[in-house]
Design a protein around this motif. Structure first.
Motif, PDB file in Angstrom:
ATOM      1  N   CYS A 106       0.901  -1.107  -0.115  1.00  0.00           N
ATOM      2  CA  CYS A 106      -0.123   0.063   0.081  1.00  0.00           C
ATOM      3  C   CYS A 106       0.765   1.316   0.070  1.00  0.00           C
ATOM      4  N   GLY A 107       2.342   1.252   0.709  1.00  0.00           N
ATOM      5  CA  GLY A 107       2.909   2.280   0.653  1.00  0.00           C
ATOM      6  C   GLY A 107       4.021   2.271  -0.538  1.00  0.00           C
ATOM      7  N   ARG A 108       3.637   1.524  -1.551  1.00  0.00           N
ATOM      8  CA  ARG A 108       4.639   1.497  -2.577  1.00  0.00           C
ATOM      9  C   ARG A 108       5.053   2.989  -3.246  1.00  0.00           C
ATOM     10  N   ARG A 109       4.136   3.580  -3.340  1.00  0.00           N
ATOM     11  CA  ARG A 109       4.439   4.840  -3.984  1.00  0.00           C
ATOM     12  C   ARG A 109       5.652   5.645  -3.273  1.00  0.00           C
ATOM     13  N   LYS A 110       5.698   5.340  -1.964  1.00  0.00           N
ATOM     14  CA  LYS A 110       7.151   6.013  -1.299  1.00  0.00           C
ATOM     15  C   LYS A 110       7.936   4.825  -1.237  1.00  0.00           C
ATOM     16  N   GLN A 111       8.955   4.807  -2.188  1.00  0.00           N
ATOM     17  CA  GLN A 111       9.880   3.443  -2.308  1.00  0.00           C
ATOM     18  C   GLN A 111      10.528   3.289  -1.264  1.00  0.00           C
ATOM     19  N   ALA A 112      10.755   3.665  -0.364  1.00  0.00           N
ATOM     20  CA  ALA A 112      11.707   3.397   0.970  1.00  0.00           C
ATOM     21  C   ALA A 112      10.813   2.619   1.746  1.00  0.00           C
ATOM     22  N   VAL A 113       9.499   2.804   1.949  1.00  0.00           N
ATOM     23  CA  VAL A 113       8.571   1.999   2.396  1.00  0.00           C
ATOM     24  C   VAL A 113       8.509   0.413   2.138  1.00  0.00           C
ATOM     25  N   LEU A 114       8.290   0.340   0.703  1.00  0.00           N
ATOM     26  CA  LEU A 114       8.286  -0.847  -0.310  1.00  0.00           C
ATOM     27  C   LEU A 114       9.741  -1.653   0.008  1.00  0.00           C
ATOM     28  N   ARG A 115      11.005  -0.637   0.044  1.00  0.00           N
ATOM     29  CA  ARG A 115      12.081  -1.561  -0.041  1.00  0.00           C
ATOM     30  C   ARG A 115      12.308  -1.994   1.229  1.00  0.00           C
ATOM     31  N   PHE A 116      12.028  -1.247   2.548  1.00  0.00           N
ATOM     32  CA  PHE A 116      11.963  -1.821   3.811  1.00  0.00           C
ATOM     33  C   PHE A 116      11.554  -2.874   4.135  1.00  0.00           C
ATOM     34  N   ALA A 117      10.089  -2.959   3.634  1.00  0.00           N
ATOM     35  CA  ALA A 117       9.386  -4.366   3.595  1.00  0.00           C
ATOM     36  C   ALA A 117      10.073  -5.458   2.802  1.00  0.00           C
ATOM     37  N   LEU A 118      10.670  -5.270   1.910  1.00  0.00           N
ATOM     38  CA  LEU A 118      11.050  -6.049   1.016  1.00  0.00           C
ATOM     39  C   LEU A 118      12.272  -6.754   1.743  1.00  0.00           C
ATOM     40  N   GLY A 119      13.229  -5.755   2.084  1.00  0.00           N
ATOM     41  CA  GLY A 119      14.479  -6.069   2.843  1.00  0.00           C
ATOM     42  C   GLY A 119      14.177  -6.842   4.106  1.00  0.00           C
TER      43      GLY A 119
END
Length: 477
Positions: free
Chosen positions: A394-407
């Motif tokens: 849901c927060g993928r537009r803020k790339q750092a949020v998606l990257r944090f979850a992916l990490g």
């Protein structure tokens, strides 16, 4: 002062099992790490990192400061996590996160144990902050996290591939972000090479690590087939055990025949009667894992050449098994303390030995007390993983949020491979890190709530941005 107080109190919350036990939690391997500062210093199967690292905390007098320090380090990392990815840190938000983790996850059982297991989440959280949360950090905090990640990766060999995987995912934020994570990885490698050269006379990350790989391949049956096919021509000492290695193979511990925390690979490595610890004539082999490591490397390489697909499938099965093994419990019983820990604590004096003996863990009274509290961890872990996935998307537009979850997800997967596939699935290996998924979900939920309040037009001191420095952060100041 309120922020400092929240960090200190959060650290104490994260080690509550030590207070309940009346003594820091210990494991049979804890004695080996204490031995690293009593001599001889180098142990064949463990890096010379964690033992010296905790020495200034206990000074051979009391282990009590060790879990407290570990809890404070985790608490500080969680504070930075909320600041960088949760919309801004505040005492209330930080204590809420610590309370959830302390009550509903395995985090406090890892932090309260005198073992380098706590270094795995330390490495993961430090690396994600360095890569995707740099805007929220001061220069001093960046340096501190770099040191933490380097020491944590060197403290347990399985942390090296975990940190390596995080270097790769950091590329999503660019080469500079990846470089900030690669720097502590390089530091950990240099530290391991230097200590092993001094202690073992070998410039190697793990001078005798091949023995563990051999044990895993024997337990999967693959190395047994290699010995059967290559012996006696290969001239290995294990050739003398040809036809008898099945006792340590796939049928050694069928379901229900062995305790959950005992694997065939453990029997092969540590049973006094195993081929590792007995020579061809049946005589005890001193430091068998070390003595067998050269030959073990040859058998591992031969097995990889003979059956590469079977090795890969076995590694995949063990990785999946490790992903599903996250229970707390295999370190809480008295049988896992061992006389080895007691012998090392004798150097601390009779008062410390008495404190160990008075603890609930030593008396086998800890598990019955905490068992009713542990059932919730499984459902919470599932909900946390699902929540992290949902909030990250849901927060993928803020790339750092998606990257944090992916990490976070990649770190858990890398840990499962590094431990399950290369050593053997154990609950302790999964429990030490799986809780970061819950932490990530709570952090992103805090961020979403702050954004919702801000969008509604109400002032929020907690609102901030991952893309820029959150309000009140050292960088913003």
């Amino acid at each position: 002062m309120r922020s400092l107080g929240a960090t200190l109190f959060g650290g104490l919350m994260l080690v509550w099992p030590a207070f309940l036990n009346g003594y820091p939690l210990v494991f049979s391997d804890s004695g080996a790490f204490l031995h690293q500062t009593l001599g001889p210093l180098m142990i064949w199967d463990k890096p010379w990192i964690y033992g010296p690292l905790i020495l200034p905390l206990h000074l051979h007098r009391s282990l009590s400061p060790v879990p407290i320090a570990q809890g404070l380090v985790l608490s500080h990392l969680l504070w930075l996590l909320v600041r960088a990815f949760g919309g801004g840190a505040s005492p209330g938000r930080h204590l809420l996160l610590c309370a959830v983790l302390a009550a509903l996850t395995a985090a406090p059982f890892t932090a309260a144990t005198v073992m380098p297991d706590v270094m795995t989440p330390v490495v993961v959280l430090s690396a994600l902050l360095l890569s995707f949360g740099r805007a929220a950090l001061s220069r001093g905090e960046t340096a501190w996290l770099s040191v933490l990640a380097a020491l944590g990766a060197a403290a347990h060999l399985s942390n090296l591939p975990v940190l390596g995987a995080l270097v790769v995912v950091s590329l999503l934020a660019g080469w500079r972000a990846a470089g900030r994570v690669a720097l502590p990885l390089a530091g950990a490698v240099a530290l391991l090479l230097a200590t092993n050269l001094v202690g073992h006379g070998r410039l190697s990350l793990s001078p005798h690590g091949a023995t563990f790989l051999l044990a895993r391949l024997v337990a999967n049956g693959l190395a047994i087939r290699t010995v059967e096919a290559e012996c006696p021509a290969a001239g290995w000492s294990l050739c003398a055990f040809k036809g008898r290695l099945e006792a340590y193979g796939p049928l050694a511990c069928p379901p229900g025949a062995c305790p959950r925390d005992l694997l065939a690979s453990d029997l092969f490595l540590w049973n006094p009667e195993s081929p590792v610890n007995r020579d061809e004539a049946g005589r005890p082999r001193d430091f068998g894992g070390r003595a067998l490591s050269g030959e073990a490397g040859e058998i591992v390489r031969a097995t990889l050449v003979r059956e590469p697909l079977a090795v890969a499938l076995g590694a995949a099965r063990d990785t999946l098994a490790q992903l599903l093994a996250n229970r707390v419990g295999d370190t809480l019983e008295g049988r896992h303390v061992g006389e080895g820990v007691l012998r090392r604590l004798e150097a601390f004096g009779p008062a410390e030995v008495a404190r160990l003996r008075a603890g609930a863990q030593w008396r086998d009274a800890l598990m019955p007390v905490v068992l009713p509290l542990l059932w919730v961890q499984g459902p919470v872990l599932v909900l946390g993983a699902a929540g992290l996935l949902l909030l990250g998307w849901c927060g993928r537009r803020k790339q750092a949020v998606l990257r944090f979850a992916l990490g976070l997800g990649l770190a858990v997967l890398a840990n499962a491979f590094a431990t399950g596939a290369l050593s053997g699935p154990h609950d302790r290996y999964g429990a030490r890190i799986a809780w970061v998924l819950v932490a990530g979900a709570v952090v992103l939920a805090l961020r979403a709530s702050a954004e919702a309040i801000s969008a509604a037009g109400r002032p929020s001191a907690a609102a901030g941005s991952v893309e820029a420095a959150p309000a009140g952060s050292p960088r913003a100041a």
